[in-house]
Design a protein around this motif. Structure first.
Motif, PDB file in Angstrom:
ATOM      1  N   ALA A   1      62.221 -57.342 -25.887  1.00 55.03           N
ATOM      2  CA  ALA A   1      62.420 -56.935 -24.504  1.00 55.03           C
ATOM      3  C   ALA A   1      61.080 -56.234 -24.101  1.00 55.03           C
ATOM      4  CB  ALA A   1      63.697 -56.552 -24.338  1.00 55.03           C
ATOM      5  N   ASP A   2      60.704 -55.210 -24.685  1.00 54.65           N
ATOM      6  CA  ASP A   2      59.673 -54.480 -24.194  1.00 54.65           C
ATOM      7  C   ASP A   2      58.333 -55.282 -24.011  1.00 54.65           C
ATOM      8  OD1 ASP A   2      61.413 -52.365 -24.145  1.00 54.65           O
ATOM      9  OD2 ASP A   2      60.750 -51.361 -25.677  1.00 54.65           O
ATOM     10  N   SER A   3      58.193 -56.266 -25.055  1.00 52.53           N
ATOM     11  CA  SER A   3      57.057 -56.784 -25.331  1.00 52.53           C
ATOM     12  C   SER A   3      56.961 -58.115 -23.952  1.00 52.53           C
ATOM     13  CB  SER A   3      56.832 -57.694 -26.570  1.00 52.53           C
ATOM     14  OG  SER A   3      56.822 -56.953 -27.740  1.00 52.53           O
ATOM     15  N   LYS A   4      57.924 -58.741 -23.769  1.00 51.35           N
ATOM     16  CA  LYS A   4      57.878 -59.413 -22.711  1.00 51.35           C
ATOM     17  C   LYS A   4      57.838 -58.758 -21.522  1.00 51.35           C
ATOM     18  CE  LYS A   4      61.123 -62.894 -24.536  1.00 51.35           C
ATOM     19  NZ  LYS A   4      62.369 -63.718 -24.466  1.00 51.35           N
ATOM     20  N   ALA A   5      58.337 -57.662 -21.235  1.00 48.74           N
ATOM     21  CA  ALA A   5      58.132 -56.833 -20.038  1.00 48.74           C
ATOM     22  C   ALA A   5      56.632 -56.316 -19.792  1.00 48.74           C
ATOM     23  CB  ALA A   5      59.060 -55.720 -19.826  1.00 48.74           C
ATOM     24  N   ARG A   6      56.417 -55.965 -20.824  1.00 47.61           N
ATOM     25  CA  ARG A   6      54.668 -55.627 -20.836  1.00 47.61           C
ATOM     26  C   ARG A   6      53.689 -56.805 -20.573  1.00 47.61           C
ATOM     27  NH1 ARG A   6      54.522 -54.130 -25.795  1.00 47.61           N
ATOM     28  NH2 ARG A   6      55.724 -52.131 -25.301  1.00 47.61           N
TER      29      ARG A   6
ATOM     30  N   ARG B   1      54.541 -59.418 -18.817  1.00 48.22           N
ATOM     31  CA  ARG B   1      54.795 -59.894 -17.244  1.00 48.22           C
ATOM     32  C   ARG B   1      53.979 -58.654 -16.479  1.00 48.22           C
ATOM     33  NH1 ARG B   1      60.325 -60.896 -19.000  1.00 48.22           N
ATOM     34  NH2 ARG B   1      60.844 -58.730 -18.398  1.00 48.22           N
ATOM     35  N   ALA B   2      53.910 -57.581 -16.752  1.00 51.22           N
ATOM     36  CA  ALA B   2      53.414 -56.563 -15.915  1.00 51.22           C
ATOM     37  C   ALA B   2      51.852 -56.640 -16.026  1.00 51.22           C
ATOM     38  CB  ALA B   2      53.688 -55.062 -16.421  1.00 51.22           C
ATOM     39  N   VAL B   3      51.097 -57.001 -16.922  1.00 47.79           N
ATOM     40  CA  VAL B   3      49.609 -57.208 -16.900  1.00 47.79           C
ATOM     41  C   VAL B   3      49.216 -58.558 -16.901  1.00 47.79           C
ATOM     42  CG1 VAL B   3      49.656 -54.935 -18.196  1.00 47.79           C
ATOM     43  CG2 VAL B   3      49.806 -57.094 -19.384  1.00 47.79           C
ATOM     44  N   ALA B   4      50.210 -59.597 -16.648  1.00 42.04           N
ATOM     45  CA  ALA B   4      49.647 -60.942 -16.416  1.00 42.04           C
ATOM     46  C   ALA B   4      48.476 -61.100 -15.525  1.00 42.04           C
ATOM     47  CB  ALA B   4      51.033 -61.575 -16.278  1.00 42.04           C
ATOM     48  N   ARG B   5      48.548 -60.530 -14.484  1.00 43.17           N
ATOM     49  CA  ARG B   5      47.462 -60.623 -13.471  1.00 43.17           C
ATOM     50  C   ARG B   5      46.539 -59.926 -13.663  1.00 43.17           C
ATOM     51  NH1 ARG B   5      50.929 -59.762  -7.659  1.00 43.17           N
ATOM     52  NH2 ARG B   5      52.706 -61.548  -8.123  1.00 43.17           N
ATOM     53  N   ARG B   6      46.428 -59.092 -14.440  1.00 39.71           N
ATOM     54  CA  ARG B   6      45.067 -58.220 -15.013  1.00 39.71           C
ATOM     55  C   ARG B   6      44.595 -59.004 -16.186  1.00 39.71           C
ATOM     56  NH1 ARG B   6      48.203 -53.700 -13.912  1.00 39.71           N
ATOM     57  NH2 ARG B   6      48.562 -53.198 -15.979  1.00 39.71           N
ATOM     58  N   ALA B   7      45.099 -59.715 -16.761  1.00 40.06           N
ATOM     59  CA  ALA B   7      44.633 -60.371 -17.925  1.00 40.06           C
ATOM     60  C   ALA B   7      43.103 -61.329 -17.649  1.00 40.06           C
ATOM     61  CB  ALA B   7      45.471 -61.162 -18.570  1.00 40.06           C
TER      62      ALA B   7
END
Length: 474
Positions: A236-241, A243-249
Motif C-alpha cells: 500500500a505504501d509503495s502504491k501511494a508513493r 502515485r504521488a511522484v508519477a507526475r515528477r517522474a
C-alpha cells in the motif's frame, strides 16, 4: 586416494551472519570503489566473451581460464581491488554460468547465462587475507594502497577462529559485511539429544508458516499474520508513493532531477528495510520450530513440499501472495537450522493432506475457516495441524501415506507468533504507518452527521437492500 574422514571428528556446517558497517565518508567512498571495481571485472569478462562469441571461439567459463586472463591484465588494472577480491568475482561468474548450463541441460529453457552488466558486485575475501579485531575489520586492498579498516555495527556472532570468509556488499544503499563461519553441530548429553525414532510432520503455509504435529499428540502452530500484514502495508505504501511522484517522474531518455535521485535512494532504503524485516521474521519462525523439536526430542522432520502449486495460475491477487510466500527460502532456513541442531529433514509430497480426514481416510470438502470437520466420522481439528499429522506418515520421495501407519491426532497445540519485531505487533491492530482514526474518521468529523437515504445500501452491508425506516414509521 582421497583421505577418509575421521568418524570421531567434529561435524561442522557453514553459517553466514550479515553485519552492518559504520564508516566515515572516506571509508564509504573506498568501499563503494571496491564494489565498482568488482563490477568492472564482471564487465570485462562479459566483453571478452562477447569478442570470442563474434569470432566463434569457445567462451571463457572455467575459473582457471578466467584467473589466467586476470593475471595477464597486470596489477593496478582495477584500482584498489586486490587479486583475491577479483578472483572471487570470477568464481561468482563461473558458478553462475555452470548453474545456468546445468539447468538448460535438464530442460529448463528459461535459464539464462550471465550476460548483463552490473554496477556493484559483492566481493569476498577468504581466511588469512583479512583481519578481524573485535568490532574492527581490515578489508584487503591492492598492494601499495592505504589499509582499509572499518567498524562493525555489532559484534560478530561467531568466534574469530571460526570465521572463514567475509563478503562486502551493498543492499538498499547501505554497506554490509557477510561473515561466514564454521559452526559445529550441537552435541547433546547422552539421552537428551534428538531421537531418530521420533518423527514430526511440518505443514508449510502462508497464514501459518509452520504447523508441526509431533509424537504423543503434541503440536505447534506458528502464526505469520504479522508477516502478511508487513507485505500488505508495504504494498500500500509503495502504491501511494508511486502515485504521488508519477507526475515528477522523468520521461524515457530524460535525466532525473536531484529530487528524483533522492526519491530513488529513499525507495531503495525502504525496500531493503522491508526485505530485512521479512527475513528476520522467517528466521524467528524457523527457530521456534527447531526449539520446539529439540524440546520434544524429535530426530526427523518430514516437511510437506508445496512448490508444485507455484506454477498454477490462480489470479492476480493469489499469484502475488504466492510470490510473497518465499517458500524456497522458508524450506532452506528450516533445513539449515535443523542441520545445526542435529535433526534430519525429509521433503515429502503434501498433496491431499489438507483435504483428507486422518481418522477415516476419506476426502472432505475444503473448509472455509481454519477448522476441518469430516462429514463422515465427525472428526474436527485445525486443518493445518491435521495436514502436518498426515505428512508425518508420508514416505520421502513422493510416495503415498505409509500403509498401516496410524496417524497420531494432535491433542495439545502450542501457539507461537513470528515477527514480534515488526512495527505495531503486540501493541495495536492499527496500521502504525497511518494517523490515528484514518481518513474515514476525519470525514466523520467534518460537516453535519450523515443522513441515510431511504432505500440506500449501507457501506457495511453492500448486499443488503433493507429500507431504512423513518422515526415513527412501521
Amino acid at each position: 586416494m582421497p583421505r577418509r574422514r575421521d568418524p570421531g571428528a567434529l561435524r561442522v556446517v557453514h553459517r553466514t551472519a550479515r553485519v552492518g558497517l559504520r564508516v566515515t565518508s572516506g571509508q564509504w567512498r573506498r568501499c563503494f570503489g571496491l564494489l565498482r571495481s568488482a563490477g568492472d571485472v564482471w564487465a570485462c569478462v562479459l566483453e571478452a566473451n562477447a569478442w570470442r562469441r563474434r569470432r566463434r571461439d569457445t567462451p571463457l567459463t572455467s575459473y582457471q581460464e578466467l584467473c589466467r586472463e586476470l593475471s595477464a591484465s597486470g596489477p593496478g588494472t582495477f584500482a584498489e581491488l586486490d587479486t583475491t577480491g577479483a578472483r572471487s568475482v570470477l568464481r561468482r561468474f563461473s558458478d553462475a554460468w555452470f548453474a545456468a548450463a546445468k539447468r538448460r541441460k535438464a530442460g529448463d529453457v528459461s535459464a539464462r547465462f550471465p550476460r548483463r552488466r552490473r554496477g556493484l558486485v559483492p566481493v569476498r575475501w577468504y581466511h588469512g587475507t583479512f583481519t578481524l579485531d573485535g568490532r574492527r575489520v581490515r578489508i584487503p586492498t591492492a598492494r601499495g594502497t592505504r589499509p582499509l579498516w572499518v567498524r562493525l555495527a555489532r559484534e560478530v556472532p561467531y568466534p574469530a577462529e571460526q570465521v572463514r570468509s567475509i563478503t562486502l556488499l551493498c543492499e538498499g544503499g547501505r554497506l554490509f559485511l557477510d561473515v561466514t563461519a564454521e559452526v559445529p553441530i550441537t552435541v547433546y548429553p547422552p539421552g537428551e539429544g534428538p531421537d531418530p525414532a521420533r518423527v514430526a510432520g511440518v505443514d508449510v503455509g502462508i497464514i501459518h508458516p509452520f504447523a508441526v504435529a509431533g509424537p504423543g499428540g503434541e503440536a505447534l502452530l506458528v502464526s505469520g499474520r504479522a508477516i502478511r500484514a508487513e507485505h500488505r502495508m508495504h504494498l500500500a505504501d509503495s502504491k501511494a508513493r508511486r502515485r504521488a511522484v508519477a507526475r515528477r517522474a522523468p520521461k524515457p531518455g530524460q535525466r532525473g532531477s536531484r529530487r528524483w535521485r533522492k526519491y530513488r535512494v529513499r525507495v531503495r532504503r525502504v525496500e531493503g528495510r522491508h526485505r530485512r524485516r521479512v527475513r528476520q521474521a522467517q528466521h524467528e519462525a524457523a527457530r521456534t520450530v527447531i526449539t520446539w523439536a529439540v524440546n520434544q526430542r524429535v530426530g526427523v522432520l518430514k516437511v510437506g513440499d508445496p512448490r508444485g502449486v507455484l506454477d498454477l495460475p490462480s489470479g492476480r491477487r493469489h499469484n502475488l501472495r504466492l510470490r510473497q510466500w518465499q517458500i524456497g527460502r522458508l524450506l532452506q532456513i528450516l533445513a539449515d537450522k535443523a542441520t545445526l541442531a542435529g535433526i534430519t529433514v525429509h521433503l515429502v509430497d503434501e498433496r491431499g493432506t489438507s483435504s483428507t480426514c486422518p481418522a477415516c481416510r476419506k476426502r472432505v470438502p475444503k473448509p472455509r475457516g481454519r477448522t476441518l470437520t469430516c462429514p463422515h466420522c465427525q472428526f474436527s481439528g485445525h486443518r493445518d495441524v491435521v495436514a502436518a499429522a498426515s505428512i508425518a506418515t508420508r514416505t520421502p520421495g513422493g510416495g503415498p501415506t505409509t500403509t498401516g501407519t496410524h496417524v497420531v491426532l494432535p491433542g495439545v497445540v502450542t501457539h507461537r507468533r513470528a515477527g514480534r519485531h515488526l512495527p505495531g505487533v503486540g501493541r495495536s491492530r492499527r496500521d502504525p504507518r497511518r494517523p490515528p482514526g484514518g481518513a474515514r474518521a476525519r470525514m466523520a468529523r467534518c460537516g453535519p452527521p450523515h443522513q441515510p437515504v431511504v432505500g440506500s445500501r449501507s457501506p457495511n452491508q453492500r448486499g443488503s437492500t433493507t429500507h431504512h425506516r423513518k422515526p415513527g414509521e412501521r
